[in-house]
Design a protein around this motif. Structure first.
Motif, mmCIF file in Angstrom:
data_model
loop_
_atom_site.group_PDB
_atom_site.id
_atom_site.type_symbol
_atom_site.label_atom_id
_atom_site.label_comp_id
_atom_site.label_asym_id
_atom_site.label_seq_id
_atom_site.Cartn_x
_atom_site.Cartn_y
_atom_site.Cartn_z
ATOM 1 N N GLU A 381 0.805 -1.224 0.000
ATOM 2 C CA GLU A 381 0.000 0.000 0.000
ATOM 3 C C GLU A 381 0.835 1.270 0.000
ATOM 4 O OE1 GLU A 381 -2.416 -3.374 1.271
ATOM 5 O OE2 GLU A 381 -0.440 -2.629 1.842
ATOM 6 N N ASN A 382 2.117 1.160 0.326
ATOM 7 C CA ASN A 382 2.980 2.338 0.321
ATOM 8 C C ASN A 382 3.414 2.755 -1.083
ATOM 9 O OD1 ASN A 382 3.002 2.728 3.108
ATOM 10 N ND2 ASN A 382 4.696 1.297 3.413
ATOM 11 N N TRP A 383 3.097 1.927 -2.085
ATOM 12 C CA TRP A 383 3.599 2.180 -3.432
ATOM 13 C C TRP A 383 2.455 2.396 -4.411
ATOM 14 C CZ3 TRP A 383 8.630 3.064 -4.358
ATOM 15 C CH2 TRP A 383 9.504 2.786 -3.293
ATOM 16 N N PRO A 384 2.485 3.533 -5.138
ATOM 17 C CA PRO A 384 1.408 3.842 -6.091
ATOM 18 C C PRO A 384 1.284 2.764 -7.158
ATOM 19 C CG PRO A 384 2.862 5.745 -5.764
ATOM 20 C CD PRO A 384 3.536 4.570 -5.127
ATOM 21 N N SER A 385 0.062 2.561 -7.617
ATOM 22 C CA SER A 385 -0.177 1.592 -8.691
ATOM 23 C C SER A 385 -0.055 2.232 -10.071
ATOM 24 C CB SER A 385 -1.566 0.962 -8.546
ATOM 25 O OG SER A 385 -2.570 1.965 -8.561
ATOM 26 N N VAL A 386 -0.153 3.563 -10.133
ATOM 27 C CA VAL A 386 -0.026 4.287 -11.402
ATOM 28 C C VAL A 386 1.451 4.421 -11.745
ATOM 29 C CG1 VAL A 386 -0.525 6.414 -12.649
ATOM 30 C CG2 VAL A 386 -2.149 5.542 -10.936
ATOM 31 N N ARG A 387 1.827 4.004 -12.940
ATOM 32 C CA ARG A 387 3.244 3.876 -13.291
ATOM 33 C C ARG A 387 4.069 5.158 -13.133
ATOM 34 N NH1 ARG A 387 6.599 0.282 -15.146
ATOM 35 N NH2 ARG A 387 8.312 0.807 -16.549
ATOM 36 N N PRO A 388 3.640 6.317 -13.629
ATOM 37 C CA PRO A 388 4.474 7.517 -13.460
ATOM 38 C C PRO A 388 4.745 7.855 -11.995
ATOM 39 C CG PRO A 388 2.806 7.884 -15.135
ATOM 40 C CD PRO A 388 2.460 6.596 -14.464
ATOM 41 N N GLU A 389 3.710 7.744 -11.168
ATOM 42 C CA GLU A 389 3.881 8.015 -9.738
ATOM 43 C C GLU A 389 4.784 6.971 -9.079
ATOM 44 O OE1 GLU A 389 0.077 8.331 -7.904
ATOM 45 O OE2 GLU A 389 -0.653 9.846 -9.337
ATOM 46 N N TYR A 390 4.607 5.740 -9.498
ATOM 47 C CA TYR A 390 5.425 4.649 -8.955
ATOM 48 C C TYR A 390 6.902 4.871 -9.277
ATOM 49 C CZ TYR A 390 7.261 -0.139 -8.477
ATOM 50 O OH TYR A 390 8.002 -1.254 -8.145
ATOM 51 N N LYS A 391 7.206 5.175 -10.524
ATOM 52 C CA LYS A 391 8.596 5.398 -10.930
ATOM 53 C C LYS A 391 9.200 6.595 -10.198
ATOM 54 C CE LYS A 391 9.992 4.859 -15.114
ATOM 55 N NZ LYS A 391 10.150 4.997 -16.586
ATOM 56 N N ALA A 392 8.407 7.648 -10.012
ATOM 57 C CA ALA A 392 8.905 8.828 -9.312
ATOM 58 C C ALA A 392 9.236 8.511 -7.861
ATOM 59 C CB ALA A 392 7.858 9.944 -9.384
ATOM 60 N N LYS A 393 8.369 7.719 -7.212
ATOM 61 C CA LYS A 393 8.637 7.355 -5.818
ATOM 62 C C LYS A 393 9.867 6.455 -5.725
ATOM 63 C CE LYS A 393 6.831 5.675 -1.495
ATOM 64 N NZ LYS A 393 5.665 5.409 -0.648
ATOM 65 N N LYS A 394 10.018 5.522 -6.646
ATOM 66 C CA LYS A 394 11.207 4.667 -6.642
ATOM 67 C C LYS A 394 12.476 5.513 -6.706
ATOM 68 C CE LYS A 394 11.665 0.813 -8.834
ATOM 69 N NZ LYS A 394 11.700 -0.246 -9.861
ATOM 70 N N GLU A 395 12.485 6.490 -7.575
ATOM 71 C CA GLU A 395 13.665 7.337 -7.716
ATOM 72 C C GLU A 395 13.920 8.144 -6.449
ATOM 73 O OE1 GLU A 395 17.076 8.747 -9.370
ATOM 74 O OE2 GLU A 395 15.755 7.161 -10.139
ATOM 75 N N ALA A 396 12.853 8.668 -5.845
ATOM 76 C CA ALA A 396 13.009 9.464 -4.627
ATOM 77 C C ALA A 396 13.545 8.617 -3.475
ATOM 78 C CB ALA A 396 11.669 10.089 -4.245
ATOM 79 N N VAL A 397 12.988 7.413 -3.293
ATOM 80 C CA VAL A 397 13.434 6.531 -2.208
ATOM 81 C C VAL A 397 14.877 6.104 -2.437
ATOM 82 C CG1 VAL A 397 13.093 4.265 -1.140
ATOM 83 C CG2 VAL A 397 11.123 5.728 -1.609
ATOM 84 N N LYS A 398 15.209 5.797 -3.672
ATOM 85 C CA LYS A 398 16.585 5.400 -3.989
ATOM 86 C C LYS A 398 17.566 6.509 -3.618
ATOM 87 C CE LYS A 398 17.810 5.333 -8.298
ATOM 88 N NZ LYS A 398 17.891 4.927 -9.727
ATOM 89 N N GLN A 399 17.241 7.735 -3.959
ATOM 90 C CA GLN A 399 18.135 8.856 -3.656
ATOM 91 C C GLN A 399 18.249 9.093 -2.159
ATOM 92 O OE1 GLN A 399 20.181 10.319 -5.758
ATOM 93 N NE2 GLN A 399 19.346 8.981 -7.371
ATOM 94 N N GLN A 400 17.156 8.914 -1.427
ATOM 95 C CA GLN A 400 17.208 9.076 0.026
ATOM 96 C C GLN A 400 18.125 8.035 0.673
ATOM 97 O OE1 GLN A 400 12.998 8.813 0.836
ATOM 98 N NE2 GLN A 400 12.764 11.019 1.024
#
Length: 512
Positions: A381-400
């Protein structure tokens, strides 16, 4: 020839171990797997010349211990190379890195040095663990005619099966601070100590400290490949890229499978090594018997998932000061708070596990290439199902994560060549597990041991194996489930029902 003694659906460790054990016993088996690799979570992948182990951190008793005996049962003990770890794990605790000794007495002395006011209580705890181990051994290894006598030695074991990990430790009067430190490995089992069944903490603990902690040369994929080799060497088959779309029933009994591409294969027994939700909800969706079972398995509490950042470095990790094999980066000492912040997606506030694969297996990658993984508990549930939002969150978490590692190990960011972030949605996509669960059902007291889902299903001649079933999740739990059920199936089928390898005869379905 499309007729087998046993067909296994899913090439995870539960399914592979079941097939390998049956093959070793002389039964003709076939495994069908939708993925391109066998192993489930016990696999590897490559990126830009780097090899990443998906999941293996360490197992106990790989040579002469309980895990080693399971490997012998599957005829794979001579097909892998065990690598003894220096420490079960290390922990960054209150600003200091502490290596946890494998040797019990060294561990006791470490704890007494850290908690001098609790020396007597520590002795009581370890005496209790020894009684638990004696009871567990007596209960699990005795033949049926001697079991009643063995139960006399299993009092502590049975009492602890009704306790959480926290209750089992704190019953000896130990402080909360001690209990948090002692149970710091809890994220590997998916629940904090106040919710985790003691059974799932202490059985691996016994393996680590009484039987030794190991890695496998070549990683988790080497174990999966060894199981495949054992199956094929005994005349069995493993079919990859072969998605099962239906379990075929005849006269109310499992009689075979149909693949998505239409091929039909028959067997005297079918084993499902995938989730019970997918088994009842998809593979048996046209059969009435599955509907009530689907409702039942859906009501049970599903376990957590994980997020993992796999990192390929242009140097050996030790050059950055990373020398530990498995290191718990403890930022939040309270396990309940740690669990809650992770489940709410506040990853920077919780604890991570750092695995240094170079330290465990220098041959996994070429010299000069470093591979580490950062792992923490998560939920879908912490991860968006919509691909653009999902990819953006992956990148943000990776950078953190990379920013935090740079603070801990200056110069780290400049050495990163490859990054690959796997989320709960990744876990769900590759395994079809609900919520991307990696331990099957949550390993609570109510869902542990004999209370966990049974191997025998509601459909005659259909079995369930894997982390969702008895005895539980993890490498050892999944393999144990497969072996246990293989022995039961062999006893039911008997030698007279073995499939012929030379004719296309039709098999009668004997009585059970």
């Amino acid at each position: 020839m499309n007729q087998y003694d046993v067909i296994v659906i899913g090439a995870g460790l539960g399914g592979l171990s079941c097939a390998a054990r049956l093959s070793a016993l002389g039964y003709r088996t076939a495994v069908f797997e939708s993925h391109t690799l066998a192993g489930g979570f016990a696999t590897e992948f490559t990126r830009k010349g780097y090899t990443f182990d998906v999941s293996l951190h360490g197992v106990g008793g790989l040579e002469e211990g309980s895990f080693g005996r399971m490997l012998k049962d599957c005829d794979v003990d001579q097909r892998i190379v065990p690598l003894r770890k220096k420490h079960p794990y290390s922990i960054r605790w209150e600003g200091q890195i502490i290596d946890i000794p494998s040797d019990v007495q060294e561990y006791v002395q470490l704890l007494k040095g850290m908690f001098p006011a609790e020396v007597a209580a520590i002795d009581k705890l370890f005496a209790g663990i020894r009684r638990f181990e004696t009871g567990f051994t007596a209960f699990s290894s005795l033949t049926s005619w001697r079991r009643m006598a063995g139960l006399l030695k299993a009092g502590t074991f049975f009492r602890w099966t009704q306790m959480t990990t926290w209750e089992a430790v704190s019953q000896f009067g130990l402080s909360d601070r001690f209990t948090e430190f002692f149970t710091a490995l809890w994220p590997y089992y998916g629940l904090p100590p106040k919710r985790l069944a003691a059974l799932y903490f202490f059985i691996p603990w016994i393996g680590y400290h009484l039987e030794g902690t190991y890695y496998i040369q070549g990683g988790a994929q080497a174990l999966s490949n060894a199981l495949v080799d054992a199956i094929q060497s005994a005349g069995g088959e493993v079919h990859l890229r072969s998605q099962v779309s239906e379990i075929i029933l005849e006269c109310g009994k499992a009689a075979g499978i149909r693949l998505k591409k239409g091929d039909v294969y028959k067997a005297n027994w079918v084993v499902s090594g995938i989730s019970p939700h997918h088994t009842y909800g998809h593979l048996l969706e046209n059969h009435n018997v599955a509907r009530r079972e689907l409702e039942a398995v859906t009501r049970l509490e599903t376990g957590t998932s994980l997020t993992q950042l796999y990192l390929g470095l242009s140097c050996e990790p030790r050059e950055l000061g990373i020398t530990e094999e498995d290191l718990i980066l403890c930022n939040e000492p309270d396990s309940e708070t740690d669990y809650e912040v992770m489940m709410s997606g506040e990853y920077m506030k919780g604890n991570w596990m750092l695995t240094n694969y170079n330290a465990m297996d220098p041959t996994l990658n070429e010299p000069g290439k470093g591979v580490i993984a950062i792992t923490f508990l998560d939920r879908l549930e912490n991860w968006p199902s919509v691909r653009p939002e999902y990819k953006a969150k992956k990148e943000a978490v990776k950078q953190q994560i990379l920013e935090c590692l740079e603070q801990l190990y200056p110069g780290f960011s400049s050495k990163v060549v490859v990054t690959e972030l796997g989320t709960p949605r990744t876990m769900q996509r590759y395994t079809a597990n609900p919520g991307g669960a990696v331990y099957g059902y949550a390993q609570t007291v109510r869902q542990s041991g004999i209370k966990r889902l049974k191997h025998k299903s509601a459909v005659n001649r259909l079995s369930l194996v894997g982390a969702w079933t008895q005895p539980g999740g993890g490498f050892q739990g999944a393999m144990n489930s497969g072996i246990m059920e293989a022995d039961r199936i062999a006893a039911k089928l008997g030698k007279a029902e073995r499939a012929s390898t030379s004719t296309h005869e039709t098999y009668q379905t004997p009585r059970t």
